[in-house]
Scaffold this active site. Sequence first.
Site, PDB file in Angstrom:
ATOM      1  N   ASP A  88      46.250 -46.851   8.086  1.00  0.00           N
ATOM      2  CA  ASP A  88      44.946 -47.413   8.431  1.00  0.00           C
ATOM      3  C   ASP A  88      44.100 -46.332   9.106  1.00  0.00           C
ATOM      4  OD1 ASP A  88      43.261 -49.840   8.524  1.00  0.00           O
ATOM      5  OD2 ASP A  88      43.234 -49.348  10.659  1.00  0.00           O
ATOM      6  N   GLY A 496      44.341 -14.587 -43.992  1.00  0.00           N
ATOM      7  CA  GLY A 496      45.010 -13.325 -44.275  1.00  0.00           C
ATOM      8  C   GLY A 496      46.272 -13.167 -43.445  1.00  0.00           C
TER       9      GLY A 496
HETATM   10  C1  LIG Z   1      36.202 -41.349   7.444  1.00  0.00           C
HETATM   11  C2  LIG Z   1      36.635 -41.476   6.024  1.00  0.00           C
HETATM   12  C3  LIG Z   1      37.347 -42.575   5.566  1.00  0.00           C
HETATM   13  N1  LIG Z   1      37.725 -42.687   4.269  1.00  0.00           N
HETATM   14  C4  LIG Z   1      38.469 -43.847   3.771  1.00  0.00           C
HETATM   15  C5  LIG Z   1      39.988 -43.744   3.897  1.00  0.00           C
HETATM   16  C6  LIG Z   1      40.416 -45.177   3.750  1.00  0.00           C
HETATM   17  O1  LIG Z   1      40.603 -45.453   2.368  1.00  0.00           O
HETATM   18  C7  LIG Z   1      39.214 -45.967   4.273  1.00  0.00           C
HETATM   19  C8  LIG Z   1      39.533 -46.665   5.569  1.00  0.00           C
HETATM   20  O2  LIG Z   1      39.975 -47.942   5.288  1.00  0.00           O
HETATM   21  P1  LIG Z   1      41.473 -48.430   5.447  1.00  0.00           P
HETATM   22  O3  LIG Z   1      41.439 -49.852   5.871  1.00  0.00           O
HETATM   23  O4  LIG Z   1      42.252 -47.469   6.285  1.00  0.00           O
HETATM   24  O5  LIG Z   1      42.056 -48.326   3.973  1.00  0.00           O
HETATM   25  P2  LIG Z   1      41.580 -49.039   2.649  1.00  0.00           P
HETATM   26  O6  LIG Z   1      40.934 -50.361   2.923  1.00  0.00           O
HETATM   27  O7  LIG Z   1      40.778 -48.055   1.830  1.00  0.00           O
HETATM   28  O8  LIG Z   1      42.956 -49.254   1.884  1.00  0.00           O
HETATM   29  P3  LIG Z   1      44.187 -50.167   2.383  1.00  0.00           P
HETATM   30  O9  LIG Z   1      43.765 -51.000   3.543  1.00  0.00           O
HETATM   31  O10 LIG Z   1      44.566 -50.975   1.188  1.00  0.00           O
HETATM   32  O11 LIG Z   1      45.237 -49.166   2.748  1.00  0.00           O
HETATM   33  O12 LIG Z   1      38.175 -45.013   4.513  1.00  0.00           O
HETATM   34  C9  LIG Z   1      37.400 -41.692   3.365  1.00  0.00           C
HETATM   35  O13 LIG Z   1      37.744 -41.787   2.182  1.00  0.00           O
HETATM   36  N2  LIG Z   1      36.720 -40.574   3.793  1.00  0.00           N
HETATM   37  C10 LIG Z   1      36.318 -40.428   5.079  1.00  0.00           C
HETATM   38  O14 LIG Z   1      35.693 -39.391   5.407  1.00  0.00           O
END
Ligand SMILES: Cc1cn([C@H]2C[C@H](O)[C@@H](COP(=O)(O)OP(=O)(O)OP(=O)(O)O)O2)c(=O)[nH]c1=O
Length: 610
Positions: A88, A496
Site C-alpha cells: 500500500d 545469387g
Molecule cells: C505517488 C505515486 C503513486 N503511484 C501509485 C502506486 C499505487 O499503484 C497507487 C497507490 O494506491 P495503492 O492503494 O497502494 O495501490 P492500488 O490501488 O494501485 O493497487 P492495490 O490496492 O490493488 O494494491 O499509486 C504511482 O504509480 N506513482 C506515483 O508517483
Amino acid sequence: MVLSPVIGKLLHKRVVLASASPRRREILSQAGLRFEVVPSRFKEKLDKAAFATPYAYAIETAKQKALEVASRMHQKDLRAPDVVIGADTIVTIGGLILEKPADKQDAYRMLSRLNGKEHSVFTGVAIIHCCSEDGQLDTDVCEFHEETTVKFSELSEDLLWEYIDSGEPMDKAGGYGIQALGGMLVEYVRGDFLNVVGFPLNHFCKKLVELYCPPHREDVQRVKHDSIPAVDTFEIASEAAQGDEGCGPSRAGVHGHTGQAPAGPQGPDTNGLVENPPPFPSDLLDLIDGFKASKALFTACKLKVFDVLKEEGPLKAVDVARKLNASVCGTGRLLDVCVALGLLEKTDTGYGNTQLASRHLASEGACSLHGFVAYNDEHAWTVFTDLESAVRQGPRAAAGRPAEDPSQSRDQRLRFMRAMHGLTQLTARQVATAFDLSRFASACDLGGCTGALARELAREYPRLKVTVFDLPEVIEHVSSFHPEGRQPERLRFVPGDFFKDDLPDAQLYILSRILHDWADDRVHELLSRVSRSCKPGGGLLVVETALDERRAARASLPAALNALVRAQGRERSLAEYRSLLGQHGFRDVQVAQAGDRLDVVLGTRASSAP
Ligand SMILES: Cc1cn([C@H]2C[C@H](O)[C@@H](COP(=O)(O)OP(=O)(O)OP(=O)(O)O)O2)c(=O)[nH]c1=O
C-alpha cells in the site's frame, strides 16, 4: 547488508501479488519474479487516527490486502498459495495521509497541497507465507515499509489543471505518477524511486535475503571458550532480527511451511559445534528443469496460445481449450506453467498475455519471435538431442547452413527464414547504428535473407541504397515477409550465390551472421571474394556473436554449442574476426557491440591488395 540473488528462491513457490496496480506488477516481473496477480478486495478504510504513524497505517492496509487474498484463495480451493504479497502506497504531508483522489477536485486539492513542497511517500509491504493444513489456513506475516522524500516545483494553476485533465492522477496516491507525466512536477527525489511508483524492490529483496538466505558458514563466527561449549554467533541473523517491523520470530515457521531447510543451525555435530546445512541448490534445480520450461514455451507458441489471448484475452482455461481444440485439463496446466514462467498473467477474469508475450510470442507483429521459437522447437530441439555424440565425435561435417542445404524442403527453408527474420528485426536497429555508416552511398547485404537489416539501414541512412544478395530460392519468398507490398525504393533484391556469382557493386559489404556457418577455408574464400569486389575506401561490416570474455558467458555459449551439433562452421573470437579482416586487406578495424548479444566489426578496404 549485502544483497544477494534471491528472487530465484521464490521460483518453485506459488507466489501471488495481491494488487491491481500495474506498476507493482511491472516492477516485480521485471525483477524476474514469477507470480499470479489476484487483486485484493479489501476496502482501504482503516481508521487512520488509530495508527501511531502513517507507515503503520500503510503496513496494516498492505497486510489486510494480502490476508484477504490468501483467505479467499484458501476458501476457494482449500489450498492457499505459498506466498502472498500485498502493498500500500500513501503520500503524507503535514501529518495528513493522501491516498488516491476521489475525483478531479480532490486531485486538485492534493496537488495544491504538495505544490512547491517536500512530502513523504510511504509504501507498506506484507509478505505472507501460507500453509493449508487440515482445511485450516496458517499464515506467517513479514512486514516492512520504505520512505522516500519527494519535492515538487512551484507549479502554476494551469499546469496543475492540465495535468489533472490528462487523467493520470486518478489511480495514484497523492494524485500523481512520478514515472510518467507526473515526473515533470518533481524537483528532486531522496530515496528509492520505485518506492514512489508503488513497490520498494530493494528493501523487498533484502527482506527475502533475510527470509531465504541463511548466513553461510563463512559468515559464522565460531567463538570457543575453554570451559563453555562452542557456540555460533550469527552476525547477519542478528542484524536481520534487529530490522524494523520484524520478520525474525516468524522465520522458522516460514521455512517449516515451505519445506525449505531451516534458517537457523541444525543439530550439533560430534564436536559439539553447530553445523549449517549446505545452501539449497535452487539454481541447479532450475537448470535441470530448464528444458521443460523451453518446451512449454514452444508448445504454447505452436498451439497459438499467445495469439488467441492477444486477440480475445483474458479468457478462462476452458475457453482457451475450446479455441485450441485441446483438452481442458492439459490446457489449464500449460496456461499455469506459462503464468509461472512470466509469459501469462492470471486474474479473476482469466488468463491474459504479459506484454512480453504479446510483443514477442504472438505470431504477428514487428517484434515477433514466433518463427524463431518454431525453428528452435522443430529443428534445434531435434539436433540438440545429438549433443552427446557431437561432443564425443566432434562437429558433424554433414550439415551446411540450413538455407543453403539443397536437400532442404520449401517448408524447412521458410521456417528458417521466419526465424532469421524475427531475430534480425529485433536487432536490426542496434546493428544499423553500431557505427555511423553515413559515409557510404551503397551497401550490399550478402545472405541478407528477407531484407530485415537492409530495410533498417535504408530507414536509418536516407541516402543509402541497399542490395540484398541471397540464393534465388530465398529471394523467391521475400514478398511474403513484407505483406504491406512495395519495398522502399532504395532497396533491391538480387538472387545469387556469394561463392559462385559476381557480387553486386557496393561501397559497403555486410556479412551478418554468415561467417560462423562456415569452416575456415570457406570463410577465407568468401572474404577474398568480398575483398576483390570492394574498392579502396569501401567497407566490410561483419555481424556475429563473438566468443569473448567481455560478454557474459551465457550469451555466447549456446552459439558455441550450435556449431557443434549442426554445422561445419564455428564461432570465433573478436580477435579472430579482426585478424580475418586484416588478412583480406581491411584496415582500421573497429569493433562495437549491438545490444548484449551481437558484435559488429567494421573494416575499411586498404588501397593495396592483401
Ligand atoms: C505517488 C505515486 C503513486 N503511484 C501509485 C502506486 C499505487 O499503484 C497507487 C497507490 O494506491 P495503492 O492503494 O497502494 O495501490 P492500488 O490501488 O494501485 O493497487 P492495490 O490496492 O490493488 O494494491 O499509486 C504511482 O504509480 N506513482 C506515483 O508517483
